[in-house]
Scaffold this active site. Structure first.
Site, mmCIF file in Angstrom:
data_model
loop_
_atom_site.group_PDB
_atom_site.id
_atom_site.type_symbol
_atom_site.label_atom_id
_atom_site.label_comp_id
_atom_site.label_asym_id
_atom_site.label_seq_id
_atom_site.Cartn_x
_atom_site.Cartn_y
_atom_site.Cartn_z
ATOM 1 N N ARG A 79 0.825 -1.189 0.000
ATOM 2 C CA ARG A 79 0.000 0.000 0.000
ATOM 3 C C ARG A 79 0.868 1.251 0.000
ATOM 4 O O ARG A 79 0.624 2.192 -0.728
ATOM 5 C CB ARG A 79 -0.899 -0.015 1.237
ATOM 6 C CG ARG A 79 -1.842 1.144 1.297
ATOM 7 C CD ARG A 79 -2.338 1.338 2.694
ATOM 8 N NE ARG A 79 -3.347 0.366 3.073
ATOM 9 C CZ ARG A 79 -3.603 0.070 4.350
ATOM 10 N NH1 ARG A 79 -2.923 0.631 5.314
ATOM 11 N NH2 ARG A 79 -4.534 -0.808 4.646
ATOM 12 N N TYR A 80 1.866 1.271 0.857
ATOM 13 C CA TYR A 80 2.796 2.398 0.920
ATOM 14 C C TYR A 80 4.037 2.005 0.123
ATOM 15 O O TYR A 80 4.506 0.860 0.238
ATOM 16 C CB TYR A 80 3.213 2.666 2.357
ATOM 17 C CG TYR A 80 2.085 2.925 3.326
ATOM 18 C CD1 TYR A 80 1.308 4.081 3.240
ATOM 19 C CD2 TYR A 80 1.807 2.019 4.346
ATOM 20 C CE1 TYR A 80 0.286 4.310 4.150
ATOM 21 C CE2 TYR A 80 0.786 2.250 5.257
ATOM 22 C CZ TYR A 80 0.032 3.400 5.160
ATOM 23 O OH TYR A 80 -0.969 3.633 6.067
ATOM 24 N N ARG A 83 6.969 0.235 2.244
ATOM 25 C CA ARG A 83 6.775 -0.886 3.160
ATOM 26 C C ARG A 83 5.737 -1.867 2.607
ATOM 27 O O ARG A 83 4.847 -1.475 1.861
ATOM 28 C CB ARG A 83 6.372 -0.448 4.567
ATOM 29 C CG ARG A 83 5.781 0.910 4.714
ATOM 30 C CD ARG A 83 6.175 1.499 6.047
ATOM 31 N NE ARG A 83 5.114 2.317 6.630
ATOM 32 C CZ ARG A 83 4.731 3.456 6.104
ATOM 33 N NH1 ARG A 83 5.248 3.888 4.972
ATOM 34 N NH2 ARG A 83 3.774 4.171 6.675
ATOM 35 N N CYS A 92 -3.805 -18.492 13.274
ATOM 36 C CA CYS A 92 -3.730 -17.586 14.420
ATOM 37 C C CYS A 92 -3.849 -18.366 15.710
ATOM 38 O O CYS A 92 -4.390 -19.469 15.745
ATOM 39 C CB CYS A 92 -4.856 -16.547 14.346
ATOM 40 S SG CYS A 92 -4.375 -15.060 13.460
ATOM 41 N N CYS A 96 -10.097 -13.721 16.792
ATOM 42 C CA CYS A 96 -10.769 -12.542 17.319
ATOM 43 C C CYS A 96 -12.034 -12.346 16.487
ATOM 44 O O CYS A 96 -11.965 -12.282 15.265
ATOM 45 C CB CYS A 96 -9.884 -11.308 17.186
ATOM 46 S SG CYS A 96 -8.251 -11.540 17.893
ATOM 47 N N CYS A 99 -12.042 -9.690 13.717
ATOM 48 C CA CYS A 99 -10.875 -9.721 12.817
ATOM 49 C C CYS A 99 -11.147 -9.040 11.471
ATOM 50 O O CYS A 99 -12.192 -9.227 10.859
ATOM 51 C CB CYS A 99 -10.497 -11.177 12.590
ATOM 52 S SG CYS A 99 -9.122 -11.407 11.442
ATOM 53 N N ARG A 101 -9.460 -9.734 8.830
ATOM 54 C CA ARG A 101 -9.246 -10.727 7.766
ATOM 55 C C ARG A 101 -10.120 -11.960 7.944
ATOM 56 O O ARG A 101 -9.725 -13.062 7.601
ATOM 57 C CB ARG A 101 -7.764 -11.123 7.701
ATOM 58 C CG ARG A 101 -6.907 -9.959 7.362
ATOM 59 C CD ARG A 101 -5.536 -10.290 6.827
ATOM 60 N NE ARG A 101 -4.833 -9.024 6.742
ATOM 61 C CZ ARG A 101 -3.933 -8.606 7.637
ATOM 62 N NH1 ARG A 101 -3.556 -9.400 8.618
ATOM 63 N NH2 ARG A 101 -3.395 -7.414 7.515
ATOM 64 N N ASP A 267 -12.054 -1.566 12.217
ATOM 65 C CA ASP A 267 -12.277 -1.531 10.772
ATOM 66 C C ASP A 267 -13.744 -1.813 10.447
ATOM 67 O O ASP A 267 -14.464 -2.386 11.252
ATOM 68 C CB ASP A 267 -11.399 -2.580 10.081
ATOM 69 C CG ASP A 267 -9.922 -2.216 10.169
ATOM 70 O OD1 ASP A 267 -9.615 -1.014 10.222
ATOM 71 O OD2 ASP A 267 -9.085 -3.135 10.183
ATOM 72 N N ASP A 304 -7.672 2.965 10.033
ATOM 73 C CA ASP A 304 -7.188 2.415 8.773
ATOM 74 C C ASP A 304 -8.337 2.650 7.800
ATOM 75 O O ASP A 304 -9.405 2.049 7.928
ATOM 76 C CB ASP A 304 -6.872 0.916 8.929
ATOM 77 C CG ASP A 304 -5.676 0.509 8.090
ATOM 78 O OD1 ASP A 304 -5.435 1.176 7.059
ATOM 79 O OD2 ASP A 304 -5.002 -0.466 8.444
ATOM 80 N N LYS A 311 -3.511 4.381 6.764
ATOM 81 C CA LYS A 311 -3.849 4.761 8.129
ATOM 82 C C LYS A 311 -3.752 6.268 8.259
ATOM 83 O O LYS A 311 -2.863 6.889 7.688
ATOM 84 C CB LYS A 311 -2.866 4.110 9.105
ATOM 85 C CG LYS A 311 -2.986 2.601 9.153
ATOM 86 C CD LYS A 311 -2.024 2.019 10.179
ATOM 87 C CE LYS A 311 -2.068 0.505 10.194
ATOM 88 N NZ LYS A 311 -1.534 -0.093 8.943
HETATM 89 C C1 LIG Z 1 -0.359 -0.714 8.818
HETATM 90 C C2 LIG Z 1 0.276 -1.066 7.553
HETATM 91 C C3 LIG Z 1 1.624 -0.783 7.317
HETATM 92 C C4 LIG Z 1 2.515 -0.131 8.366
HETATM 93 O O1 LIG Z 1 2.101 1.130 8.689
HETATM 94 P P1 LIG Z 1 2.896 1.966 9.793
HETATM 95 O O2 LIG Z 1 2.035 3.162 9.976
HETATM 96 O O3 LIG Z 1 4.248 2.243 9.235
HETATM 97 O O4 LIG Z 1 2.965 1.113 11.022
HETATM 98 C C5 LIG Z 1 2.164 -1.106 6.104
HETATM 99 N N1 LIG Z 1 1.413 -1.679 5.132
HETATM 100 C C6 LIG Z 1 0.110 -1.961 5.314
HETATM 101 C C7 LIG Z 1 -0.647 -2.578 4.212
HETATM 102 C C8 LIG Z 1 -0.510 -1.673 6.540
HETATM 103 O O5 LIG Z 1 -1.792 -1.977 6.733
#
Ligand SMILES: *Cc1c(COP(=O)(O)O)cnc(C)c1O
Length: 366
Positions: A79-80, A83, A92, A96, A99, A101, A267, A304, A311
């Site tokens: 997404r980002y 990362r 798991c 939960c 959840c 997922r 969520d 989120d 987020k």
């Molecule tokens: C939460 C999340 C992250 C990490 O986000 P941070 O704000 O850096 O902790 C990275 N990728 C996805 C898809 C996420 O849901």
């Protein structure tokens, strides 16, 4: 693991109406967490015992964070740009009921019922290939399922392969194991993690009663191995939605060297509406806690955003507008994203977020 029929009998539950729920969303509770249930409806119970409202609530989305759309290869959410979230395990420690997922519990994607089957999510090769081929990725978050439910040699292999990729600078593990199955946090696991630093472990923990002496020990093992620990807490109606419970939780976490990281708005997952608090609840609780407990114990309150928009911290700077049952927030790309509010909370939310244009209000007299 505890079978639902045995659990229902032990607690004299009328299992009939819940059978359809567990067929759709299987029950899973660790022996350790079951021992932390003291009475019907208590905070541990509410998180793991099925509820008929899981089937009757049709609001919300199957995949609220659009993770499937954001997966360039199976089980890797990108997404980002810098990362990725890699779902390495299909199992798991507990299920939960809220959840995000839940969609993955069903069918072949999660073989939770087959404890002897492989715990790995399929597609490891393609996920590693994607990460290795994308030099922008600096931070890999391992999740699932729970990465700490993988057999140690499999986890070791994943960490080794990730560490062979020079642009991966940080590895994070998201897990419920230290609280839910603390017996799995062994010196061998701690030693494995310590060979691959920097590794951050974020534990999912929602209520002070989850921090048993065994959980404290598990965290001590990891912290002593030099693993920085953080926590993620989901704000849950009638589980932890008040300042005395969360204040106690955050402070206790800090005492066992776990730094509270995120407090998360629930969520918009289908079948979980009975757990959702108004956005104003989280803001109000944190406002009451701030400066009354150590600043180190205060997490960021985040949503989120539905649709995979990322987020966003719930701070006045990020909120553009509140109107007609919607809150318009800015995401990390500067785009406006709307989030549905509960009807009665609009006014209070405006007051809590009093600073931003169009939202300015006199602060209510104390
Ligand atoms: C939460 C999340 C992250 C990490 O986000 P941070 O704000 O850096 O902790 C990275 N990728 C996805 C898809 C996420 O849901």
């Amino acid at each position: 693991m505890i079978q639902f029929a045995d659990f229902a009998q032990k607690w004299s539950l009328d299992a009939g109406p819940l059978e359809a729920v567990v067929r759709e969303h299987p029950f899973r509770l660790s022996g350790h967490f079951e021992r932390l249930i003291h009475r019907i409806g208590d905070p541990v119970w509410r998180q793991f015992v099925p509820d008929v409202r899981e089937l009757s609530d049709l609001s919300g989305l199957e995949d609220p964070l659009a993770e499937e759309n954001l997966s360039p290869v199976p089980n890797l959410v990108h997404r980002y740009p810098n990362r990725v979230l890699w779902l390495v395990s299909n199992r798991c420690a507990v299920h939960c009921r809220f959840c995000t997922r839940k969609r993955k519990w069903r069918g072949a994607a999660i073989s939770h019922c087959n404890a002897d089957g492989p715990a790995q999510m399929p597609g490891h090769g393609s996920a590693l290939h994607f990460i290795a081929g994308n030099t922008a990725i600096q931070d890999v978050l391992l999740s699932g399922g729970d990465p700490l439910l993988l057999p140690l040699p499999e986890l070791a292999e994943i960490l080794l392969k990730l560490r062979q990729i020079p642009h991966v600078r940080i590895v994070r593990i998201g897990t419920r194991v230290p609280c839910a199955m603390p017996e799995l946090v062994t010196p061998e696991l701690a030693a494995l993690l310590s060979r691959h630093h920097p590794i951050y472990v974020n534990i999912h923990c929602n209520h002070p009663s989850e921090l048993s002496p065994e959980a404290e020990n598990a965290c001590r093992l990891l912290a002593d191995a030099g693993v920085p620990l953080g926590s993620q807490t989901v704000l849950l109606k009638e589980v932890n939605d008040n300042e005395s419970i969360l204040g106690e939780l955050f402070h206790h976490l800090l005492e066992i060297r776990v730094r509270p990281y995120y407090l998360m708005q629930m969520d918009l997952t289908r079948g979980t509406a009975h757990f959702r608090t108004p956005v104003s609840a989280g803001l109000r609780i944190l406002r009451k806690l701030r400066n009354h407990i150590s600043g180190l114990a205060i997490p960021h309150f985040v949503i989120d955003l539905p649709g995979g928009h990322g987020k966003t911290a719930l701070i006045p700077e990020m909120v553009r507008e509140i109107k007609k049952g919607q809150m318009i927030v800015e995401n990390y790309l500067g785009r406006p994203v709307s989030y549905p509010l509960l009807q009665f909370e609009e006014e209070e939310l405006v007051e809590l977020l009093h600073t931003r244009k169009g939202l300015s209000r006199k602060r209510p007299a104390k």
